[in-house]
Design an enzyme around this catalytic site. Structure first.
Site, PDB file in Angstrom:
ATOM      1  N   HIS A 145     -61.661 -63.175  41.167  1.00 20.04           N
ATOM      2  CA  HIS A 145     -63.099 -62.906  41.184  1.00 20.04           C
ATOM      3  C   HIS A 145     -63.706 -63.109  42.573  1.00 20.04           C
ATOM      4  CE1 HIS A 145     -63.489 -67.332  40.206  1.00 20.04           C
ATOM      5  NE2 HIS A 145     -64.565 -67.217  40.957  1.00 20.04           N
ATOM      6  N   ASP A 178     -56.767 -64.667  36.888  1.00 16.44           N
ATOM      7  CA  ASP A 178     -57.818 -64.863  37.886  1.00 16.44           C
ATOM      8  C   ASP A 178     -57.239 -65.315  39.224  1.00 16.44           C
ATOM      9  OD1 ASP A 178     -60.310 -64.860  39.032  1.00 16.44           O
ATOM     10  OD2 ASP A 178     -60.930 -66.796  38.191  1.00 16.44           O
ATOM     11  N   SER A 259     -64.446 -71.522  44.676  1.00 16.96           N
ATOM     12  CA  SER A 259     -63.468 -70.654  44.026  1.00 16.96           C
ATOM     13  C   SER A 259     -62.326 -70.286  44.957  1.00 16.96           C
ATOM     14  CB  SER A 259     -64.133 -69.361  43.551  1.00 16.96           C
ATOM     15  OG  SER A 259     -64.925 -69.587  42.432  1.00 16.96           O
TER      16      SER A 259
END
Length: 413
Positions: A145, A178, A259
């Site tokens: 992402h 992910d 992230s």
């Protein structure tokens, strides 16, 4: 790390059905557990307002604290009989001593050169995330992402800990775990991170998170492992494939921009990829840390990462069934597990004798509490692995051994 997420209402995962690993996409509102959004630039006016407010509040707290202290200390009161002798601050020499083994300071010194800030820009916006250096010539691990913000025609660059930067391109992406691998261009001599074993982690163990929250590169936070194998569902793609993994839960502060960064043990080994947080709502669209952060365990994704590095399409294990939470299907039963809703044609589960209505309660020694739990557990295996499935049928407990399928020839998993 896509557009600013809208904070969903509180409550358990509302999805009724979850493909394990195939089936239609789930319906309902998104969960509160969500991938960390990209830290996107704000308008200057808003940023200035936020900073000014923080300064004012801090100033008020400081004045209030000083007022209370002076009152208790008796300074300035009419009862004072003598003036205290003035004193001045002392300047002392603080030796530069080596950081103790196993300290956060030592871990930070060892790992910071191996963690980068990633700047992304695409048709839907721009922002920043984090990444972990895998090779001296620029292979970097991050979240899907993060990388997907750049898309097909966007741009990406990497800022290193020493202040240098380089353009980067996508090597491979895997939405189901992910994860993504990117490559910094024209670099050499980088310091790759040391990858540890997430299976060695224990609840209560100290860990350190390193990344670029809200664009603040080279940020270090520390905490403990709060839980292991926590099923985390952060959504699904257009083909009904869910991004669900058996996460490492930590109270180390993780925020938007973390992230793709590293979660490391006190030996300085990367045991997880910081990926998502539980939110409690935010008036500005980006929730901050509330002590519930989640990292993707390294053991489960290293085979997928290696496939991407080799230029291969990532593959995943699958049972070939669709399931729903068992406890939500029968109000008279308190049984927890994943109820089989559909059996895929020619699936390994069907060949092993599983049928619609069976409730899967264990995969090997892993207790299955619901649909997310089953999906996350199966994602921890590889195609071709043999597992023992424990299930309930008509109140009777049964077991069967089977070999997990691969989604190599299917878009569903």
């Amino acid at each position: 790390m896509t557009d600013q997420p809208t904070t969903p209402p509180p409550g358990h995962n509302p999805y009724f059905q979850h493909p394990v690993p195939q089936g239609p996409p789930p319906s309902g509102p998104p969960t509160m557990t969500q991938p960390l959004p990209v830290r996107r630039p704000r308008r200057a006016g808003l940023t200035a307002t936020v900073v000014a407010t923080a300064v004012v509040v801090g100033g008020l707290a400081g004045v209030g604290g000083a007022a209370v202290y002076s009152s208790l200390d008796g300074e300035g009161s009419s009862g004072s009989s003598a003036s205290a002798s003035p004193s001045t601050s002392q300047v002392v020499d603080t030796p530069d001593t080596p950081a103790p083994d196993g300290s956060v300071e030592q871990v930070a010194a060892a790992v910071l050169p191996s963690v980068v800030k990633i700047n992304v820009s695409g048709t839907e916006g721009s922002g920043s995330g984090s990444g972990i250096i895998l090779s001296s010539d620029g292979e970097i691990l991050t979240n899907n992402h993060v990388a997907e913000v750049a898309g097909q025609n966007g741009s990406m660059s990497v800022d290193f800990n020493d202040g240098t930067s380089a353009k980067a391109t996508i090597v491979g992406t895997d939405p189901l775990t992910d994860t993504a691998v990117i490559k910094a261009e024209g670099v050499s001599g980088l310091q790759p991170a040391t990858i540890g074993k997430s299976s060695d982690l224990r609840v209560g163990q100290s860990v350190v998170a390193i990344g670029s929250p809200f664009g603040l590169d080279s940020t270090v936070t520390s905490g403990i492992v709060s839980a292991l194998d926590r099923p985390v569902d952060v959504g699904s793609d257009g083909q009904g494939n869910t991004t669900t993994y058996p996460a490492i839960q930590t109270d180390a502060a993780i925020n938007p921009g973390n992230s793709g960064g590293a979660l490391v043990d006190l030996d300085g080994k990367v045991v997880g990829i910081n990926a998502s947080i539980r939110t409690a709502g935010s008036t500005q669209g980006e929730a901050g840390s509330i002590g519930l952060g989640f990292a993707i365990p390294m053991d489960e994704v290293m085979p997928v990462i290696q496939q991407m590095i080799n230029g291969e399409t990532p593959t995943h294990a699958r049972l070939g069934i669709s399931v729903a939470d068992a406890s939500g299907q029968d109000t008279t039963s308190t049984t927890e597990g994943a109820r089989v809703e559909e059996i895929g044609s020619d699936s390994t589960a069907g060949k092993a004798g599983l049928d619609k209505g069976d409730v899967i309660t264990k995969i090997d020694d892993h207790v299955i509490t619901g649909a997310d739990s089953l999906v996350a557990t199966i994602r921890a295996y590889r195609p071709g692995d043999q597992v023992t499935v424990t299930y309930l049928r008509d109140g009777q407990t049964k077991t069967v051994s089977l070999t997990l399928d691969s989604d190599a020839s299917s878009s569903s998993s």
